[in-house]
Design a protein around this motif. Structure first.
Motif, mmCIF file in Angstrom:
data_model
loop_
_atom_site.group_PDB
_atom_site.id
_atom_site.type_symbol
_atom_site.label_atom_id
_atom_site.label_comp_id
_atom_site.label_asym_id
_atom_site.label_seq_id
_atom_site.Cartn_x
_atom_site.Cartn_y
_atom_site.Cartn_z
ATOM 1 N N ALA A 205 -87.071 -58.597 -102.367
ATOM 2 C CA ALA A 205 -87.037 -57.652 -103.500
ATOM 3 C C ALA A 205 -87.159 -58.470 -104.775
ATOM 4 C CB ALA A 205 -85.740 -56.846 -103.499
ATOM 5 N N ASN A 207 -87.046 -57.758 -108.158
ATOM 6 C CA ASN A 207 -86.434 -57.555 -109.488
ATOM 7 C C ASN A 207 -84.972 -57.133 -109.368
ATOM 8 O OD1 ASN A 207 -87.587 -54.986 -108.574
ATOM 9 N ND2 ASN A 207 -86.765 -54.183 -110.498
ATOM 10 N N GLU A 215 -88.157 -53.449 -116.615
ATOM 11 C CA GLU A 215 -88.288 -53.618 -115.170
ATOM 12 C C GLU A 215 -88.634 -52.292 -114.488
ATOM 13 O OE1 GLU A 215 -85.687 -54.887 -116.979
ATOM 14 O OE2 GLU A 215 -86.629 -56.854 -116.997
ATOM 15 N N LEU A 218 -92.189 -51.503 -113.554
ATOM 16 C CA LEU A 218 -92.898 -52.121 -112.424
ATOM 17 C C LEU A 218 -93.355 -51.048 -111.439
ATOM 18 C CD1 LEU A 218 -90.638 -55.230 -111.683
ATOM 19 C CD2 LEU A 218 -92.941 -55.251 -112.693
ATOM 20 N N LEU A 219 -92.590 -49.957 -111.414
ATOM 21 C CA LEU A 219 -92.866 -48.881 -110.466
ATOM 22 C C LEU A 219 -94.091 -48.077 -110.864
ATOM 23 C CD1 LEU A 219 -91.679 -47.328 -108.011
ATOM 24 C CD2 LEU A 219 -90.296 -46.017 -109.628
ATOM 25 N N VAL A 226 -97.283 -55.950 -109.462
ATOM 26 C CA VAL A 226 -96.511 -56.010 -108.214
ATOM 27 C C VAL A 226 -97.454 -56.296 -107.049
ATOM 28 C CG1 VAL A 226 -94.980 -54.744 -106.661
ATOM 29 C CG2 VAL A 226 -94.766 -54.446 -109.148
ATOM 30 N N HIS A 241 -90.307 -55.683 -101.853
ATOM 31 C CA HIS A 241 -89.530 -54.483 -102.212
ATOM 32 C C HIS A 241 -89.290 -54.483 -103.725
ATOM 33 C CE1 HIS A 241 -87.821 -53.626 -97.975
ATOM 34 N NE2 HIS A 241 -88.597 -54.705 -97.840
ATOM 35 N N LEU A 242 -89.021 -53.303 -104.261
ATOM 36 C CA LEU A 242 -88.686 -53.178 -105.686
ATOM 37 C C LEU A 242 -87.310 -52.548 -105.840
ATOM 38 C CD1 LEU A 242 -91.764 -51.674 -107.624
ATOM 39 C CD2 LEU A 242 -90.789 -53.972 -107.874
ATOM 40 N N PHE A 286 -87.507 -49.505 -101.496
ATOM 41 C CA PHE A 286 -86.775 -49.566 -102.756
ATOM 42 C C PHE A 286 -85.335 -50.038 -102.531
ATOM 43 C CE2 PHE A 286 -89.623 -45.790 -103.968
ATOM 44 C CZ PHE A 286 -90.608 -46.620 -104.476
#
Lengths: 702, 702
Positions: A205, A207, A215, A218-219, A226, A241-242, A286
């Motif tokens: 992951a 972040n 941040e 990023l999504l 990413v 993963h984020l 996530f």
């Protein structure tokens, strides 16, 4: 992108445990690689590089062709559905990561049904070195204990006012981000991916779980970046993963609510997930920290953690994505005057009632202890309290409370002890090693141990300690923690001192034998050494608020953070018994609830976590609590003094190209000695002033 | 620029103690202004505005013309060398700032030889209000006690990582700087200059003594901006000073050294000074913090403070400039284990040996206490230790350690007590007022008092508490501190409660009588109230490290900052006696050295500053130290509870246009009560845990 590239910094990154010389045994041989698939290409490039450097030869074989007279064959098993040549982007789909090692009179064959398994097999041979070719004939199968072997990065894109670029980061800046953006040059990420893959890590992951405004994006508009990071990890079998903000439907989507039961919110998350996977087909999922320490979550809408987690789980489910939902939830506005509130209970009180309500692709991520990554805590009872929930064990490789990579503290033994903790068979749990001894066992942890509970459930997660520092980890010896974490994910039964030995052998392949001995001398018991000179007997904290480095006995004593020691002139400790305290001891299954409930049976090293006792209380060791405090603090510093002497002697045996590393270690040991002395003097003075009991040995206490 | 303009913010700045209604008595009358000079223009504009608003009339008379039938005449004395009409830029040259007030059957004449004196006379009449015209006939001469009445701003141009825009600023941003530059719109500075002039302030240093890279450049390429600020202050008789970095010849000038004995360095400073005065002819001089808390200074070259100060003094001497050289110098890397080092001694040890070596235009700027602006300290012995040196008293209007403008703490009485402290006639010093009583005296402080020592020497300096906050000072009541400081500079013998009354009367001219009573009820003894609930008996600190807000008894106990209490289970306090301690008490002349040396004669409120005593030590008050701690902390909170009630009652009597102010005060009192409760509970708990002595009244201690 398959071969490591050096950083653009003027000083190239240290190769950590993968210097070219670590590949000598393989590189000298005739090596054949057979099979297709993206990661087979990675292996081929590795072999090509190693053989070119060390005089061997490399052959890339077509599927189905013979292996000839190679010394080492790395081959996909051909009777299996290995990824085809045009399937490069989804090498991670194969869930089988095992490999077979066959050794017949010095000829070695590594087989796997998947290219990831073959990659792990390759690094297994590298680790073995000459022994791979000279050991007895064998047929071995190696498989990871769990398919979920993950690292979390608490890296911020924008430098955070308080936490900086990397929250709790002690290794320089982020390898992912600089100047408020994802780095254009991701070569350090590629090198990092290679290091992680060599230990068996397969998910990262990228972040911080405290998701700030920059941040969060990023999504959405950060997705192309990413995707670039995912591309850097992909050749090494690692999925990205984020961490996301639960409030994203409002902050990014402009919706009026983030209520998990709102249809518009659910749709927003589904659309967000669809966009992520459309761009990154092997995306992992996530990570969420909700309703904790100020992060948004479902509580604002009268919903609970299951509602919140399941909302996201539904969004990622069509893509086989995962939701890691952190159980680090507590009242961080506690009133220190109220001794009935107990932060240690919080995760259990919040999550145990929800067992069975989480979706199959939700993993509740539980810190190893009930507090916060202290050098010594009891094992979190939450790990055993959610039998119908997927649970991951969360460790902290970054040394927030264990010396911040300024102190040499090898955590492999601590993690090994955690993994082996048996919730049901207390008596069978390996005893805490005495200082000076080391854990060593090859008995696989049983099904009711921590390792057993998480293996087929949520696996392992840890907070990484790596940054853009020349040595990756600030203290070069902290590399060993990153290495050992990955290896323990693969094999929780591994002897942690043996893993340390692996790291030393690979990292210092050219060093004189005395160097390895010296590093073992420093690191083997360094976890207990750190414990000796910091907070005593499991009581925890006593660190400077905010940055958590250095002693401040009362630093958190009158704060809202729930981390108290309750020392007065007569005694110290937190009463967490069922009989007279917060009842935390009663959250454990038998026999632990009874063991912890009584000051007579509670292990010394956790006594003050569970009991408030007089300074004159006599430990199992035969010492009083107060004399134990004095003795351990003097001994801790004496040990660090020996570390300094040991290294001073050993560094002269290092090759010239290790001069920068040697100097860095010397600097850090100097600081460790200063800091340990500070701990000793402040702790001893604090308790002498408070207790009035003199040291029986009459040593100097200020 | 002579008339105040409102800020460009959407909410206009509060007029503080100069609302239009404060000018009603003058504004209703026939007023004549006679004379030339820049500041006469300022006065004329003020009178024109007031008479236009309140129905009176205004006549501007030529020099030499008759005054007619005016009710109030403001006139330069014509037999004196008042600044001529073409001398507008140097109105501050006239050192005579006195004025005469003649009242004859309600007709009032204010005369001065200088336009500055006339401005002060004008504001004197404004302050008197109707009483100026209805009082008995009189001929009075008013002159300031000292020509040096200065405010220092710790404002940074660039926002500092740790300290923010204004170091120790609790009133929003800077009125001078925003976004890393000097503000384009200086209207708030003009309003501020008017407020200061009305109290008698005549010098302002506009940047932080901790001079960072951006601020250093004010001396060079920032000069045009400094000139703009000087222009905003000039119509109000206020000269601008700059804080400079001792390393400027290197950092700005590119020289290889900043050695004060280097000819090139001396030349650099001379050139720099020439450039400043060429641009700003009435510039005041430089303020320097050298060799303290990390700032550069002469020590690096083996030189002393006299060498350093005299270097700069020579550079500014051709322009009649001043060097303010701070005596706040101590070892900030002290070892808490070593009880022989005493930060309280540091300024004395550094500066006393240099007496007589400083140039005539050097002013050694000495904090009022030997530590750092605590709510209670002994008077710094340095103030009496430099008979052949110009010495300024430094006070802190910004409430760093006294509630940070969240707590209502009127400091006028504290400053009055400091100014009246008599180094030689200890017995004649007014006793510390008992809580509930107030100081009141019109006896001018004698020549061996602090006021007497600095009056014809270095005058007074203080750190401002003003910012771009709507109310200037965060807490609206903190305006009273800014006001009282200016007034005490002019007249150190003024009754500080009387000054508070002046501020209330001018600031709330339309309020019901109960409002003034309520504010007096809250503020008169608020200094002692704050003392009651914070660190006891002069021991100081016990605040949270770094930001210095809120309790943390051991926060500085084991740090390098030299601020300790040495509490153990038996007692508390710092032994600063000659007989057994650090010897600090011996730095005072008799009789104070003897008074402080003995725990029997040492005033209660300073007992723990000078002595380490058992908790059972009986104070002059008849209470034990431990019971005093409990009692004062309970009483402090009870007083704040009464503040809340008093204000809750009083605010209903305020006019509607004071609603925002009333709400702000209520908010701050709410926070003060929360914080005072925190102080009470932490201090009482800390000392109960440590001493084991129960409260004789059995109140709740956690």
């Amino acid at each position: 992108m398959n071969s490591p590239t050096s950083s653009t910094d003027t000083t190239p990154a240290h190769p950590a445990w993968l210097p070219s010389s670590a590949f000598a045994a393989v590189g000298r041989r005739r090596v054949a690689v057979r099979g297709d698939g993206a990661l087979v290409g990675t292996i081929a490039a590795e072999v090509a590089g190693a053989t070119a450097a060390h005089g061997g030869s490399f052959t890339r074989l077509d599927p189905g062709s013979g292996v000839g007279d190679a010394d080492l064959v790395l081959t996909l098993t051909e009777d299996d559905d290995a990824p085809g040549p045009d399937d490069g982007g989804s090498a991670c789909d194969a869930e089988d990561e095992s490999f077979r090692l066959l050794r017949d009179d010095g000829a070695v064959v590594v087989q796997s049904a998947s290219d990831r398994g073959l990659l792990y097999g390759f690094f297994h041979v590298v680790r073995l070195g000459e022994a791979a070719f000279t050991g007895p004939d064998a047929v071995e199968t190696h498989a990871p204990a769990t398919p979920l072997r993950m690292l979390d990065h608490w890296d911020n894109v924008a430098v955070h006012d308080v936490m900086g670029q990397v929250e709790r980061g002690y290794s320089g800046g982020s390898i992912f981000y600089a100047d408020g953006e994802v780095r254009a040059d991701l070569s350090r990420v590629e090198e990092y991916a290679r290091l992680l893959a060599s230990t068996g890590i397969n998910r990262v992951a990228i972040n911080n779980v405290n998701v700030h405004a920059r941040e969060a994006r990023l999504l959405t508009d950060g997705l192309p970046d990413v995707a670039r990071i995912a591309a850097a990890f992909r050749p090494w079998g690692i999925r990205v993963h984020l961490a996301v903000s639960f409030a994203a439907p409002m902050t990014l989507g402009g919706l009026p609510t983030a209520d998990p039961l709102d249809a518009g919110v659910a749709r927003w998350w589904r659309d967000a997930a669809d966009r992520v996977w459309a761009r990154i087909p092997d995306f992992g999922g996530f990570v969420v920290k909700a309703d904790s320490e100020g992060q948004p979550g479902p509580f604002a809408y009268g919903r609970d953690h299951a509602d919140g987690a399941n909302l996201l789980a539904a969004a990622v489910e069509p893509h086989d994505g995962l939701i890691h939902w952190r159980a680090f939830v507590y009242d961080h506005r506690q009133d220190w005057r109220d001794r009935s509130t107990d932060r240690a209970r919080a995760a259990h009180d919040n999550f145990a009632p929800l067992d069975g309500r989480f979706a199959d692709n939700v993993i509740v991520q539980v810190k190893h202890g009930p507090m916060d990554f202290q050098v010594r805590e009891p094992i979190s009872p939450v790990l055993a309290a959610l039998p119908r929930t997927r649970v991951a064990l969360e460790l902290q490789v970054t040394q927030e409370y264990t010396g911040q990579q300024k102190h040499a503290v090898y955590l492999g033994r601590a993690w090994s002890e955690i993994l082996r903790f048996d919730f049901l068979a207390g008596a069978a749990t390996p005893p805490v090693p005495e200082p000076g001894t080391t854990t060593s066992s090859d008995i696989p942890p049983g099904p009711t141990t921590v390792a057993g509970l998480v293996a087929n459930s949520g696996g392992l997660v840890a907070v990484s300690n790596a940054g853009d520092d020349e040595f990756w980890t600030g203290h070069p010896f902290a590399q060993a923690n990153l290495y050992a974490y990955g290896r323990l994910c693969w094999d929780p039964a591994a002897d942690p001192v043996g893993l340390l030995g692996e790291w030393i052998a690979m990292t210092f392949p050219g060093a004189a034998p005395g160097v390895a001995g010296a590093i073992h001398e420093i690191l083997d018991d360094s976890w207990e050494t750190y414990e000796l000179y910091t907070a005593p007997l499991g009581v925890g904290f006593m660190v400077r608020p905010g940055h958590h480095y250095g002693p401040d006995v009362d630093g958190y004593e009158y704060t809202p953070w729930g981390t108290y020691h309750f020392a007065d002139r007569d005694g110290i400790g937190v009463d967490r018994t069922v009989a007279t305290g917060t009842g935390f001891a009663g959250l454990y299954p038998s026999p632990w609830r009874e063991i912890y409930e009584s000051a007579e049976t509670c292990p010394d090293e956790l006594l003050l976590f569970f009991h408030h006792v007089p300074y004159t209380h006599v430990l199992h060791s035969g010492k009083t609590v107060i004399q134990h405090i004095y003795d351990t603090h003097f001994e801790g510093v004496e040990r660090v003094e020996r570390f300094v002497a040991t290294w001073s002697e050993a560094r002269s045996s290092l090759p010239a190209d290790a001069a920068r590393l040697a100097a860095r270690v010397t600097d850090r040991l100097t600081e460790q000695l200063r800091s340990a002395t500070d701990w000793r003097d402040q702790l001893n003075t604090y308790f002498l002033r408070k207790s009035g009991v003199p040291d029986t040995h009459g040593r100097t206490i200020h």
